[in-house]
Motif scaffolding. Structure first.
Motif, PDB file in Angstrom:
ATOM      1  N   PRO A 121      -6.861 -27.441 -11.624  1.00 19.40           N
ATOM      2  CA  PRO A 121      -5.852 -27.868 -12.583  1.00 19.40           C
ATOM      3  C   PRO A 121      -4.995 -29.023 -12.072  1.00 19.40           C
ATOM      4  O   PRO A 121      -5.284 -29.601 -11.041  1.00 19.40           O
ATOM      5  CB  PRO A 121      -5.000 -26.602 -12.778  1.00 19.40           C
ATOM      6  N   GLY A 122      -3.911 -29.276 -12.855  1.00 16.88           N
ATOM      7  CA  GLY A 122      -3.122 -30.459 -12.589  1.00 16.88           C
ATOM      8  C   GLY A 122      -1.881 -30.224 -11.769  1.00 16.88           C
ATOM      9  O   GLY A 122      -1.880 -30.331 -10.545  1.00 16.88           O
ATOM     10  N   LEU A 123      -0.776 -29.892 -12.424  1.00 13.29           N
ATOM     11  CA  LEU A 123       0.540 -29.912 -11.784  1.00 13.29           C
ATOM     12  C   LEU A 123       0.639 -29.067 -10.515  1.00 13.29           C
ATOM     13  O   LEU A 123       1.233 -29.513  -9.528  1.00 13.29           O
ATOM     14  CB  LEU A 123       1.614 -29.482 -12.793  1.00 13.29           C
ATOM     15  N   PRO A 124       0.057 -27.854 -10.463  1.00  9.85           N
ATOM     16  CA  PRO A 124       0.197 -27.082  -9.227  1.00  9.85           C
ATOM     17  C   PRO A 124      -0.595 -27.651  -8.047  1.00  9.85           C
ATOM     18  O   PRO A 124      -0.445 -27.163  -6.924  1.00  9.85           O
ATOM     19  CB  PRO A 124      -0.354 -25.696  -9.618  1.00  9.85           C
ATOM     20  N   TYR A 125      -1.415 -28.661  -8.292  1.00  5.62           N
ATOM     21  CA  TYR A 125      -2.312 -29.173  -7.258  1.00  5.62           C
ATOM     22  C   TYR A 125      -2.084 -30.657  -6.974  1.00  5.62           C
ATOM     23  O   TYR A 125      -2.994 -31.378  -6.581  1.00  5.62           O
ATOM     24  CB  TYR A 125      -3.766 -28.917  -7.674  1.00  5.62           C
ATOM     25  N   PRO A 174     -10.855 -21.733  -3.596  1.00  8.50           N
ATOM     26  CA  PRO A 174      -9.679 -20.863  -3.499  1.00  8.50           C
ATOM     27  C   PRO A 174      -8.396 -21.680  -3.557  1.00  8.50           C
ATOM     28  O   PRO A 174      -8.299 -22.730  -2.910  1.00  8.50           O
ATOM     29  CB  PRO A 174      -9.847 -20.196  -2.123  1.00  8.50           C
ATOM     30  N   PRO A 175      -7.405 -21.245  -4.326  1.00 11.44           N
ATOM     31  CA  PRO A 175      -6.202 -22.061  -4.555  1.00 11.44           C
ATOM     32  C   PRO A 175      -5.476 -22.495  -3.293  1.00 11.44           C
ATOM     33  O   PRO A 175      -4.837 -23.550  -3.277  1.00 11.44           O
ATOM     34  CB  PRO A 175      -5.324 -21.145  -5.418  1.00 11.44           C
ATOM     35  N   GLY A 176      -5.565 -21.725  -2.214  1.00  8.06           N
ATOM     36  CA  GLY A 176      -4.807 -22.067  -1.022  1.00  8.06           C
ATOM     37  C   GLY A 176      -5.487 -23.022  -0.071  1.00  8.06           C
ATOM     38  O   GLY A 176      -4.911 -23.373   0.964  1.00  8.06           O
ATOM     39  N   SER A 177      -6.706 -23.482  -0.391  1.00 10.47           N
ATOM     40  CA  SER A 177      -7.475 -24.246   0.589  1.00 10.47           C
ATOM     41  C   SER A 177      -7.522 -25.732   0.270  1.00 10.47           C
ATOM     42  O   SER A 177      -8.287 -26.181  -0.579  1.00 10.47           O
ATOM     43  CB  SER A 177      -8.904 -23.711   0.691  1.00 10.47           C
ATOM     44  N   ALA A 178      -6.721 -26.507   0.982  1.00 14.51           N
ATOM     45  CA  ALA A 178      -6.810 -27.960   0.884  1.00 14.51           C
ATOM     46  C   ALA A 178      -8.020 -28.491   1.630  1.00 14.51           C
ATOM     47  O   ALA A 178      -8.612 -29.502   1.245  1.00 14.51           O
ATOM     48  CB  ALA A 178      -5.533 -28.593   1.435  1.00 14.51           C
TER      49      ALA A 178
END
Length: 333
Positions: free
Chosen positions: A257-261, A231-235
């Protein structure tokens, strides 16, 4: 002694090739060994097909790919990542075509090794382009992921690519424990010192994969991949996934992906500074930057983005912009 009792002592799978050795010497510059070129491989050996959603990107048959790579290799291209596309081979629930002798990747690897003996060749390992349901693993009758069957098939496909000539196998499926299954297969076939495992260790369920899935014809027939991609919000889950893959013997790690992460890139590099870290500038990122303005504006945006990725901790950037980047590097030199 089992390999996985002490994976931190198993090193040679990560530096048997000259390009892999360069990635063990990190700095903040952008050189040819810091970029990897993803390429789409068709069944028809002589085909060339433009990708409508990705300007200046093409799908190639192996004969045309060899021609297309020639100028790039002369300009310093060090590595590629191959994605196989099937249009005539049958798709079935277990992805039989993924490791069939007629698979375009398996057929192409010996030819690429002969044409460009110094080029580092990585192969994406996943079932989604080859399954009738479009998911990255094998499904149960109820439509859920069958864990044991999935990791078994992924390991079989990875081993087939390794035997055909891949220097690096890159499982992108995100199934639990597939790194161990692949490593076990490589060890059993005495390939652990000749083939590296590049894990898509932190792969998120992103909306930025659209052009890629259109190109690969690999979208799920039903449902989505949120139950096995992060999930995108889970570091925290990203940290756990990377730790799992390191414990199982991954030689190289990836954030996608790259830049947003970039926060995940920094988190992963801080946690595992001794593992070369890849970042995938995905198809949605490519499409956005390609349409960001004039040629000079695109170049400026691209180089700023790459610099930020390197600053965040990426050792190698997988990007469709490789031809343009090599031109920039050549002109600079």
């Amino acid at each position: 002694m089992s390999l996985f009792l002490s994976p931190e002592h198993v090193l040679q799978g990560g530096y048997f090739h000259a390009t892999l050795r360069k990635l063990q010497e990190p700095n903040t510059s952008i050189e040819p060994h810091n970029i990897m070129y993803p390429v789409f491989l068709l069944e028809d050996d002589d085909a060339v097909q433009p990708v409508s959603s990705m300007p200046n990107v093409f799908r190639y048959g192996i004969n045309q790919l060899i021609i297309a790579l020639e100028d790039l290799v002369l300009k310093g291209l060090k590595s590629i990542l191959i994605f196989g596309i099937v249009e005539t081979l049958p798709k079935d629930p277990t992805g039989t075509a993924a490791d069939a002798p007629s698979n375009p990747v398996i057929k192409a690897l010996p030819k690429l090794r002969e044409a460009y003996p110094q080029l580092l060749i990585a192969c994406d390992v996943c079932l989604c382009p080859y399954t009738s349901h479009g998911h990255c693993g094998v499904l149960t009758a109820a439509g859920a992921i069958d864990h044991a069957a999935s990791t078994k098939r992924i390991a079989e496909v990875a081993l087939a690519y390794a035997k055909a000539g891949a220097h690096v196998v890159a499982p992108s499926d995100m199934m639990d424990n597939r790194i161990k299954a692949i490593k076990d297969a490589l060890v059993a076939n005495k390939l652990q010192n000749q083939v590296s495992v590049l894990s898509y260790s932190c792969k998120f369920a992103s909306c930025m994969y659209g052009p890629f899935r259109d190109t690969m014809k690999s979208s799920p027939m039903e449902g989505d991949r949120k139950c096995y991609q992060l999930p995108p919000g889970s570091a925290a889950l990203a940290a756990r996934a990377a730790a799992r893959d390191v414990a199982e013997g991954a030689d190289l790690l990836m954030v996608k992906p790259g830049l947003p992460y970039l926060d995940i890139v920094r988190q992963t590099k801080d946690k595992f500074p001794n593992h070369p870290l890849f970042i995938y500038q995905v198809s949605g990122e490519y499409a956005m930057i390609s349409r960001s303005g004039s040629a000079s504006e695109v170049q400026a945006t691209l180089m700023e983005t790459l610099t930020c990725m390197r600053r965040a901790g990426a050792d190698c950037i997988i990007t469709y912009f490789v031809p343009q980047i090599l031109n920039i590097i050549s002109n600079k030199n």
